[in-house]
Design a protein around this motif. Sequence first.
Motif, PDB file in Angstrom:
ATOM      1  N   GLU A   1     -31.884  26.784-132.885  1.00 37.98           N
ATOM      2  CA  GLU A   1     -32.283  27.843-131.360  1.00 37.98           C
ATOM      3  C   GLU A   1     -32.590  26.784-130.025  1.00 37.98           C
ATOM      4  O   GLU A   1     -32.280  27.234-129.337  1.00 37.98           O
ATOM      5  CB  GLU A   1     -33.059  29.024-131.301  1.00 37.98           C
ATOM      6  N   ASN A   2     -33.763  25.617-130.800  1.00 35.65           N
ATOM      7  CA  ASN A   2     -34.604  25.346-129.791  1.00 35.65           C
ATOM      8  C   ASN A   2     -34.056  24.102-129.742  1.00 35.65           C
ATOM      9  O   ASN A   2     -34.504  22.833-128.942  1.00 35.65           O
ATOM     10  CB  ASN A   2     -36.308  25.445-129.961  1.00 35.65           C
ATOM     11  N   GLY A   3     -33.460  23.534-130.361  1.00 28.20           N
ATOM     12  CA  GLY A   3     -33.427  22.251-130.810  1.00 28.20           C
ATOM     13  C   GLY A   3     -33.806  21.443-131.966  1.00 28.20           C
ATOM     14  O   GLY A   3     -35.070  21.802-131.986  1.00 28.20           O
ATOM     15  N   PRO A   4     -33.764  19.909-132.271  1.00 29.35           N
ATOM     16  CA  PRO A   4     -34.315  19.805-132.932  1.00 29.35           C
ATOM     17  C   PRO A   4     -35.845  18.692-132.480  1.00 29.35           C
ATOM     18  O   PRO A   4     -35.636  18.215-131.513  1.00 29.35           O
ATOM     19  CB  PRO A   4     -33.623  18.422-133.691  1.00 29.35           C
ATOM     20  N   LEU A   5     -36.304  18.392-133.112  1.00 25.28           N
ATOM     21  CA  LEU A   5     -38.028  17.907-133.082  1.00 25.28           C
ATOM     22  C   LEU A   5     -38.417  16.200-133.120  1.00 25.28           C
ATOM     23  O   LEU A   5     -37.218  15.687-133.910  1.00 25.28           O
ATOM     24  CB  LEU A   5     -39.209  18.778-133.646  1.00 25.28           C
ATOM     25  N   GLU A   6     -38.820  16.183-132.332  1.00 29.40           N
ATOM     26  CA  GLU A   6     -38.425  14.928-132.346  1.00 29.40           C
ATOM     27  C   GLU A   6     -39.779  13.824-133.348  1.00 29.40           C
ATOM     28  O   GLU A   6     -40.672  14.757-133.875  1.00 29.40           O
ATOM     29  CB  GLU A   6     -38.943  13.501-131.047  1.00 29.40           C
ATOM     30  N   PRO A   7     -39.502  12.507-133.951  1.00 30.35           N
ATOM     31  CA  PRO A   7     -40.141  12.053-135.439  1.00 30.35           C
ATOM     32  C   PRO A   7     -41.528  12.260-135.055  1.00 30.35           C
ATOM     33  O   PRO A   7     -42.488  12.489-135.871  1.00 30.35           O
ATOM     34  CB  PRO A   7     -40.036  11.349-135.481  1.00 30.35           C
TER      35      PRO A   7
END
Length: 209
Positions: A149-155
């Motif tokens: 829903e919110n897009g992937p988190l950065e590492p």
Amino acid sequence: MTHSALDQLMGRARGPMGPEIDLDFGVENGPLVELGRLITRMNGFYLFNGGVQVFRVGDEGLGHDMLAWNTEELWKDSYNGLADDLFCFAQDLFGAQFAVMGGTEVVRFDPETAEVGVIGTSLEDWAAWLLDDPDVNGVNAFSYAFQKENGPLEPNERLIPLRFFVMGGTYEFENLAVKDAALAMRIRGPVAQKVHEAPDGATIHLGTD
């Protein structure tokens, strides 16, 4: 042929997050030996749709370096000694730390309360614990739903509740913010100090004093 829990877990890993490295912690037995072999096998990785992140080691790569992560100045000083006995090697989506304590136990460290829960005496125990219930212990389904829903988190990012869970905050997406993982730990450190020292049922004041 029966594969170990750790081998099964590695079959689900997405990585590496850093260049190949031969890691040896200089000890002869215990979970740090397993950890060195694990990182030598794959230098940092994700599990369960990013619900668990195992840190990489080295100057290059994605996300936080494991050795830098365990320095006092990055975030541990904000816990005023409550995390000093932990060597953190992984974290879940909400910043709960998986760590080796005292060189002999694998534990889960709650970032809001500084409570330590013993998982076992080996990374094999940790792997079996994660595989026993990936959605609860590995935040698998929630991580998938949130990032869909919110897009992937950065590492380098994890989630932090706007109203902390220990204060009655919910797991609704609206109560969650994406922040750098180290900053999220620093924000929670002073709260964890107060919660950790308070008796059951006490009222916690979150002022700046």
